[in-house]
Structures are given as C-alpha cells and as structure tokens.
Design an enzyme around this catalytic site. Structure first.
Site, mmCIF file in Angstrom:
data_model
loop_
_atom_site.group_PDB
_atom_site.id
_atom_site.type_symbol
_atom_site.label_atom_id
_atom_site.label_comp_id
_atom_site.label_asym_id
_atom_site.label_seq_id
_atom_site.Cartn_x
_atom_site.Cartn_y
_atom_site.Cartn_z
ATOM 1 N N ARG A 2 0.821 -1.218 0.000
ATOM 2 C CA ARG A 2 0.000 0.000 0.000
ATOM 3 C C ARG A 2 0.853 1.265 0.000
ATOM 4 O O ARG A 2 0.552 2.220 -0.704
ATOM 5 C CB ARG A 2 -0.892 -0.021 1.248
ATOM 6 N N ARG A 55 -1.271 10.034 4.193
ATOM 7 C CA ARG A 55 -1.212 10.492 5.621
ATOM 8 C C ARG A 55 0.020 11.377 5.803
ATOM 9 O O ARG A 55 0.332 11.724 6.920
ATOM 10 C CB ARG A 55 -1.104 9.269 6.569
ATOM 11 N N ALA A 75 -9.189 3.159 -4.371
ATOM 12 C CA ALA A 75 -10.158 2.035 -4.331
ATOM 13 C C ALA A 75 -10.068 1.404 -2.947
ATOM 14 O O ALA A 75 -8.988 1.438 -2.349
ATOM 15 C CB ALA A 75 -9.774 0.994 -5.416
ATOM 16 N N TYR A 108 -14.210 7.794 7.313
ATOM 17 C CA TYR A 108 -13.784 7.906 8.707
ATOM 18 C C TYR A 108 -12.767 9.043 8.809
ATOM 19 O O TYR A 108 -12.274 9.549 7.810
ATOM 20 C CB TYR A 108 -13.154 6.605 9.225
ATOM 21 N N GLU A 120 -13.303 6.770 -4.320
ATOM 22 C CA GLU A 120 -13.024 5.377 -3.965
ATOM 23 C C GLU A 120 -13.791 4.549 -5.002
ATOM 24 O O GLU A 120 -15.008 4.468 -4.956
ATOM 25 C CB GLU A 120 -13.507 5.058 -2.551
#
Lengths: 99, 308
Positions: free
Chosen positions: B126, B144, B197, B248, B270
């Site tokens: 990832r 992030r 995705a 979230y 997504e």
C-alpha cells in the site's frame, strides 16, 4: 506461479461486528495478528455495523475461523484462495500476451 | 502503424511509462509529458498535461492515480481518461469544451516505487518504499503524509503500520514533489482529484475534522452532479460527502492539504467495488468502472467552469 505462490490458501474474511462488544472482541482477535486490513485501513478504525475486510495468511485462517465462531461474530469468506484470484486477475494478461 | 494499447487490462509500470511517451509522441497537439521529480528509489514522477495548447493561462484540474500501490484500478482509470479525452476531442463537444478551456494534469502512477513492488513482490503493498533507519519496516502511507493536521487521528506513528504518517510531513519525495507543483500552480488549479479504491464513494474535505467546509454548497452540488453522472452509466450508486463522516476520520490527506492550499474543489474517489473483489477487481470490470468514473470527472470539471 505469480509472487512465488505466496498467497496460496490465504483468505479474505468479511466480518460484520454488530455492537461495541463485538468490535472490541474483533480488535482483540485481529490486533495481535499479522493480518492485512483491506477495509478499514487499520484495527483502530473498526466500528460497529461497518464491514471489515481482512486478508489472513493461510496458517492463521483456522484460528480466525475458530475464534469468530466461538465469539458468534457474523462473518463470511469473500475470497477463499487469494492466489487463485490473483492468477485469475492476471490470467487475462498472460492470455493477452499469448494473443 | 496504429499504436495498439489495451486499456482493459492492468499494465506494469514500464508499460504505463512507455504508453505515456507514446501518447506524448502521437498526440502532441493535446498531450505533453513532464516530470515533477523523482521517487525515493529514483524513478521519475511523470505527469501528462492534456488540453488544447493555449497562450493564455487556463484553469487546471489535477488528477492523480495510484497513491496506494495495490489499488490498480486507479492507474487504469488515469490511462482510460487520457485516451477518452484525446479520442473524443473531435467527436464530443463537451469534452472539446473542457480541453479547450481547461488543462488536465494527469499523474497515472503517483506511488511509482510501491506500484512496481506490488507487481513484483507484494500484490497488496500500500505504502511508498522509503526506508526507516530505526525499523526494518518500509514505507509511508502517502495519503497520511501531507502537511495538514499531520499525524493526528486516523494516522499511525508506527513505521510498520499501513497508515504510517512518516517521520515528518512531506517526508516522501513523491508527496513533496506533487505538493511543490501544486503550490507553484495553485492560482490556476481549481480542482484536485485523487483516485483510490475500493468503496464506491466520492469524498471531499474535511477528512481530519467534522466541521463543514466554507464552500459546502458548491462542492456538494459538484459531488451530487458527479455521482448522478456516474449512476447514469450502469446504475451504480455511489455514496458521497465529507470524508470524515462518509468514511472515517484521517489526517494528513491530500484532499485536505489541497483544499487548505486554496484549491476550491478537492475530491477523493473510492472506485469499485465494495469488497467482493476488493483490490483484485477483474480486468473485465475496468471498462465499466472507467466509463462511469470518466462521466463523474467530466461533471466535476464542468462544475469548475461554472460560476458557483
């Protein structure tokens, strides 16, 4: 085999925690394990009534099955053999190459 | 001879880069190619500039794909969109108007090292591939690592976690390079779109807090028209809304950073599916997924040209 067949027998579990207790139990089961969260991205994001998709290695699947059954947590297996699915997804390409 | 390229299969990094050069060579009137920098492992970070050449400074839309390595449908979409834009320029007045009035910056593979690694070693990688001198684990979550509420809720400080935020904001050369480009062109860039995705959602700021964004009405309207356009293709219903409530809370995301840096419309898609195949979306679904998503992106781009 692709990726040296490293995903043979690995499974993707689809789990449906219904309440906070099940959320906490699920975190306790999966947190310490070397699993790969597909959705959500990490154990800390697990919340009730939100589906959890998690990739479990071949050797850990029996234990996860047993624990989820023992705790009566609702779950299914969305991909029963990850290696087969990977071969299938890439199979189109190799056939393309042959074409 | 006619350049043959199959847009309905997944391509390796090398194939995608060759394709980019070929598009630049054969579609020079609409496609330019440039690099915004180098990845951690030294690979070039190529971007395609798509649109009718113009002396005047046009508004721009940025689209990046492949931030997370294992989400292969992203790069497939970026390639599909470029092909669609170029091939329908003459035939489709809507696309012609977009390409005449806008510049599209399209980055088919943001996380080039991770994507290469996902093809060769770990299909479900990832993160990026940067090294951490204290831990054996590699990589940072490139979504992030942006300098906005960095490493707060929804991100991890542990280098071995999949949502690791990195040692410091923009620690990843890939993130730094794209941030630098967007900072430089921020007057012109009116929309930032990041393709991920899987969940079948269209998300906009904020991710890191529950507050409503100042231009909520305009962004919500653009999102609604995008998912309506997407639905019209195959009847697929997308959820849409602020990322913090629709998905979230997460911090250090690219859409929050772009929005905070003055880009008025920022979205994260997504794409398909909702978990049946997950990251292993079959190649047979590349066509439908990219067709519907192209409609949604065109709707957002059209919104950029409207006054709101």
């Amino acid at each position: 085999f692709l990726y040296n067949n490293r995903y043979a027998g690995d499974q993707v579990f689809r789990i449906h925690p219904k309440n906070d207790d099940e959320v906490q139990t699920l975190k306790n089961i999966l947190g310490p394990m070397q699993v790969d969260f597909w959705q959500p991205n990490s154990a800390s994001l697990i919340c009730q009534n939100a589906t959890v998709d998690v990739h479990v290695k071949r050797n850990d699947t029996p234990a996860v099955h047993a624990r989820l059954k023992q705790e009566h947590i609702d779950y299914g297996v969305s991909i029963s053999n990850l290696q087969k699915e990977i071969e299938k997804q890439s199979g189109y390409r190799s056939s393309r190459k042959r074409r | 001879s006619e350049f043959q390229y199959d847009y309905e299969v997944y391509h390796s990094l090398e194939e995608i880069q060759s394709w980019m050069f070929e598009m630049n060579r054969t579609q020079a009137h609409l496609v330019d190619l440039f690099s915004v920098g180098k990845s951690y492992e030294g690979r070039p970070l190529y971007v395609l500039q798509v649109g009718k050449r113009s002396r005047r400074q046009k508004k721009a839309v940025w689209i990046d794909c492949g931030v997370h390595a294992r989400e292969w449908i992203g790069p497939a979409f970026c390639q599909w969109f470029v092909r669609e834009a170029v091939s329908s320029y003459q035939l489709d007045s809507g696309m012609r108007r977009l390409l005449n009035q806008l510049t599209f910056y399209i980055m088919p593979v943001f996380n080039v090292d991770g994507y290469y690694f996902s093809w060769t070693k770990d299909r479900f990688w990832r993160k990026t591939r940067s090294k951490n001198h204290k831990f054996h684990c590699r990589g940072v979550d490139a979504n992030r690592n942006w300098k906005v509420k960095w490493c707060a809720q929804g991100a991890s400080t542990h280098p071995c976690d999949d949502t690791y935020c990195g040692p410091f904001p923009e620690s990843e050369p890939e993130v730094k390079a794209v941030a630098k480009f967007l900072r430089k062109h921020k007057k012109r860039v009116k929309a930032y779109i990041s393709i991920h995705a899987y969940a079948q959602m269209l998300l906009y700021p904020y991710s890191y807090k529950y507050t409503t964004i100042p231009n909520f009405d305009c962004v919500e309207s653009a999102a609604r028209s995008a998912v309506t356009a997407l639905y019209a293709a195959y009847g697929l219903k997308y959820r849409y809304g602020p990322a913090s409530t629709t998905l979230y809370i997460s911090s250090g995301s690219s859409i929050d950073w772009a929005y905070k840096n003055g880009i008025p419309y920022t979205f994260a898609f997504e794409l398909r599916d909702t978990g049946h195949f997950g990251f292993l979306l079959p190649e047979s679904l590349i066509g439908p997924t990219c067709t519907e998503t192209t409609r949604a992106v065109k709707a957002i781009a059209s919104g950029v040209l409207k006054k709101c």
